[in-house]
Design a protein around this motif. Structure first.
Motif, PDB file in Angstrom:
ATOM      1  N   UNK A  67      17.070 -38.383  86.145  1.00  0.00           N
ATOM      2  CA  UNK A  67      18.265 -38.169  85.345  1.00  0.00           C
ATOM      3  C   UNK A  67      18.371 -36.848  84.932  1.00  0.00           C
ATOM      4  N   UNK A  68      17.667 -35.812  85.272  1.00  0.00           N
ATOM      5  CA  UNK A  68      17.683 -34.525  84.935  1.00  0.00           C
ATOM      6  C   UNK A  68      18.431 -33.831  86.018  1.00  0.00           C
ATOM      7  N   UNK A  69      19.262 -33.007  85.581  1.00  0.00           N
ATOM      8  CA  UNK A  69      20.135 -31.959  86.520  1.00  0.00           C
ATOM      9  C   UNK A  69      19.340 -30.701  86.359  1.00  0.00           C
ATOM     10  N   UNK A  70      18.857 -30.157  87.491  1.00  0.00           N
ATOM     11  CA  UNK A  70      18.069 -28.918  87.768  1.00  0.00           C
ATOM     12  C   UNK A  70      18.941 -28.031  88.449  1.00  0.00           C
ATOM     13  N   UNK A  71      18.809 -26.575  87.802  1.00  0.00           N
ATOM     14  CA  UNK A  71      19.568 -25.429  88.686  1.00  0.00           C
ATOM     15  C   UNK A  71      18.451 -24.721  89.286  1.00  0.00           C
ATOM     16  N   UNK A  72      18.546 -24.862  90.734  1.00  0.00           N
ATOM     17  CA  UNK A  72      17.270 -24.076  91.275  1.00  0.00           C
ATOM     18  C   UNK A  72      17.906 -22.750  91.452  1.00  0.00           C
ATOM     19  N   UNK A  73      17.012 -21.604  91.090  1.00  0.00           N
ATOM     20  CA  UNK A  73      17.483 -20.121  91.499  1.00  0.00           C
ATOM     21  C   UNK A  73      16.193 -19.766  92.333  1.00  0.00           C
ATOM     22  N   UNK A  74      16.887 -19.532  93.607  1.00  0.00           N
ATOM     23  CA  UNK A  74      16.186 -19.147  94.710  1.00  0.00           C
ATOM     24  C   UNK A  74      15.994 -17.939  95.104  1.00  0.00           C
ATOM     25  N   UNK A  75      15.002 -16.979  94.948  1.00  0.00           N
ATOM     26  CA  UNK A  75      14.863 -15.680  95.259  1.00  0.00           C
ATOM     27  C   UNK A  75      14.024 -15.369  96.426  1.00  0.00           C
ATOM     28  N   UNK A  76      14.534 -14.806  97.387  1.00  0.00           N
ATOM     29  CA  UNK A  76      13.901 -14.296  98.586  1.00  0.00           C
ATOM     30  C   UNK A  76      13.440 -13.341  98.730  1.00  0.00           C
ATOM     31  N   UNK A  77      11.773 -13.113  98.354  1.00  0.00           N
ATOM     32  CA  UNK A  77      11.374 -11.803  98.264  1.00  0.00           C
ATOM     33  C   UNK A  77      10.608 -11.473  99.696  1.00  0.00           C
ATOM     34  N   UNK A  78      10.703 -12.339 100.492  1.00  0.00           N
ATOM     35  CA  UNK A  78      10.263 -12.292 101.843  1.00  0.00           C
ATOM     36  C   UNK A  78      11.121 -11.410 102.908  1.00  0.00           C
ATOM     37  N   UNK A  79      10.487 -11.196 103.957  1.00  0.00           N
ATOM     38  CA  UNK A  79      11.259 -10.408 105.103  1.00  0.00           C
ATOM     39  C   UNK A  79      11.740 -11.007 106.093  1.00  0.00           C
ATOM     40  N   UNK A  80      11.859 -12.509 105.907  1.00  0.00           N
ATOM     41  CA  UNK A  80      12.528 -13.463 106.835  1.00  0.00           C
ATOM     42  C   UNK A  80      13.685 -14.304 105.982  1.00  0.00           C
ATOM     43  N   UNK A  81      14.397 -14.817 106.861  1.00  0.00           N
ATOM     44  CA  UNK A  81      15.556 -15.820 106.389  1.00  0.00           C
ATOM     45  C   UNK A  81      14.600 -17.196 106.057  1.00  0.00           C
ATOM     46  N   UNK A  82      15.099 -17.761 104.899  1.00  0.00           N
ATOM     47  CA  UNK A  82      14.456 -18.987 104.523  1.00  0.00           C
ATOM     48  C   UNK A  82      15.459 -19.859 104.095  1.00  0.00           C
ATOM     49  N   UNK A  83      15.015 -21.250 103.935  1.00  0.00           N
ATOM     50  CA  UNK A  83      15.548 -22.274 103.580  1.00  0.00           C
ATOM     51  C   UNK A  83      15.065 -23.045 102.330  1.00  0.00           C
ATOM     52  N   UNK A  84      15.720 -23.400 101.325  1.00  0.00           N
ATOM     53  CA  UNK A  84      15.366 -24.312 100.211  1.00  0.00           C
ATOM     54  C   UNK A  84      16.241 -25.704 100.551  1.00  0.00           C
ATOM     55  N   UNK A  85      15.178 -27.110 100.846  1.00  0.00           N
ATOM     56  CA  UNK A  85      15.812 -28.014 101.248  1.00  0.00           C
ATOM     57  C   UNK A  85      15.106 -29.193 100.424  1.00  0.00           C
ATOM     58  N   UNK A  86      15.773 -30.121  99.799  1.00  0.00           N
ATOM     59  CA  UNK A  86      15.083 -31.170  99.057  1.00  0.00           C
ATOM     60  C   UNK A  86      15.231 -32.375  99.913  1.00  0.00           C
ATOM     61  N   UNK A  87      14.113 -33.097  99.868  1.00  0.00           N
ATOM     62  CA  UNK A  87      13.917 -34.203 100.709  1.00  0.00           C
ATOM     63  C   UNK A  87      12.792 -34.879 100.848  1.00  0.00           C
ATOM     64  N   UNK A  88      12.577 -36.039 101.691  1.00  0.00           N
ATOM     65  CA  UNK A  88      11.255 -36.375 102.054  1.00  0.00           C
ATOM     66  C   UNK A  88      10.924 -36.041 103.341  1.00  0.00           C
ATOM     67  N   UNK A  89       9.324 -36.338 103.681  1.00  0.00           N
ATOM     68  CA  UNK A  89       8.938 -35.824 104.926  1.00  0.00           C
ATOM     69  C   UNK A  89       9.851 -36.092 106.168  1.00  0.00           C
ATOM     70  N   UNK A  90      10.256 -37.335 105.993  1.00  0.00           N
ATOM     71  CA  UNK A  90      11.129 -37.777 107.261  1.00  0.00           C
ATOM     72  C   UNK A  90      12.343 -37.013 107.357  1.00  0.00           C
ATOM     73  N   UNK A  91      12.934 -36.836 106.207  1.00  0.00           N
ATOM     74  CA  UNK A  91      14.094 -36.049 106.389  1.00  0.00           C
ATOM     75  C   UNK A  91      13.894 -34.806 106.786  1.00  0.00           C
ATOM     76  N   UNK A  92      12.948 -34.040 106.367  1.00  0.00           N
ATOM     77  CA  UNK A  92      12.591 -32.684 106.782  1.00  0.00           C
ATOM     78  C   UNK A  92      12.276 -32.576 108.356  1.00  0.00           C
ATOM     79  N   UNK A  93      11.557 -33.728 108.663  1.00  0.00           N
ATOM     80  CA  UNK A  93      11.207 -33.586 110.208  1.00  0.00           C
ATOM     81  C   UNK A  93      12.488 -33.627 110.895  1.00  0.00           C
ATOM     82  N   UNK A  94      13.419 -34.432 110.607  1.00  0.00           N
ATOM     83  CA  UNK A  94      14.910 -34.725 111.249  1.00  0.00           C
ATOM     84  C   UNK A  94      15.498 -33.407 111.090  1.00  0.00           C
ATOM     85  N   UNK A  95      15.543 -32.791 110.026  1.00  0.00           N
ATOM     86  CA  UNK A  95      16.232 -31.493 109.641  1.00  0.00           C
ATOM     87  C   UNK A  95      15.747 -30.218 110.664  1.00  0.00           C
TER      88      UNK A  95
END
Length: 184
Positions: A67-95
């Motif tokens: 029931x909680x609504x969360x605002x994720x603030x994503x800070x990329x401090x790396x040198x590469x492009x990154x993704x933040x993706x919510x899901x289960x392992x099967x969803x990640x494998x497909x994506x």
């Protein structure tokens, strides 16, 4: 009405074209996710900052209440492009397979994402049918370029175990995945 083999009535052809034009290439914004839905930042009851390093998230685990609504603030401090993706392992494998195709097309580079013009790829060969331009616009996912910050707000509808991950080819396998527990 008699039509030659392989010819659709004009109304069906028009309907198919309209559906194809309205369908995003890699996402289904209207898709229902059993674990929740995208929400506006104004509805957030909590803000969580996640730092993306090269092949890491900090923190690596999150506890959320159903029931909680969360605002994720994503800070990329790396040198590469990154993704933040919510899901289960099967969803990640497909994506991950979709992201690999995006990388192979030239849409994803190690540090950026490019918009692909309409018709730039043979989507039918990838099993996606004819689609206008390739996009990365899933409601449960956001790409963050090096040195940039992005946000994703999500309402978690039920208890369960999820992952937040970077599905850019090789990143998940290198450990860029975290555990998200949604409790009652």
């Amino acid at each position: 009405m008699f039509l030659p083999k392989g010819v659709l009535p004009r109304s069906l052809t028009l309907a198919a074209c309209l559906l194809a034009l309205g369908a995003p290439a890699w996402a289904s914004p209207a898709q229902n996710y059993d674990f929740g839905q995208a929400a506006s930042a104004a509805k957030a009851t909590r803000t969580v900052e996640l730092v993306m390093g090269d092949m890491s998230f900090s923190p690596k685990t999150l506890d959320i209440k159903a029931g909680e609504t969360v605002r994720f603030v994503l800070v990329n401090k790396g040198q590469l492009l990154h993704e933040f993706n919510l899901g289960d392992a099967a969803m990640h494998a497909k994506h991950q397979q979709e992201m690999l195709k995006m990388q192979q097309s030239g849409m994803l580079t190690p540090t950026a994402v490019k918009d692909m013009p309409a018709g730039a790829m043979d989507h039918a060969a990838m099993g996606h049918g004819a689609m206008p331009g390739m996009k990365h616009d899933d409601p449960n996912s956001v790409l963050v370029e090096p040195g940039k910050t992005a946000e994703l707000t999500w309402t978690f509808s039920k208890a369960g175990s999820l992952e937040f991950a970077c599905n850019i080819p090789g990143h998940y396998q290198a450990g860029m995945v975290g555990k998200l527990t949604v409790s009652q």
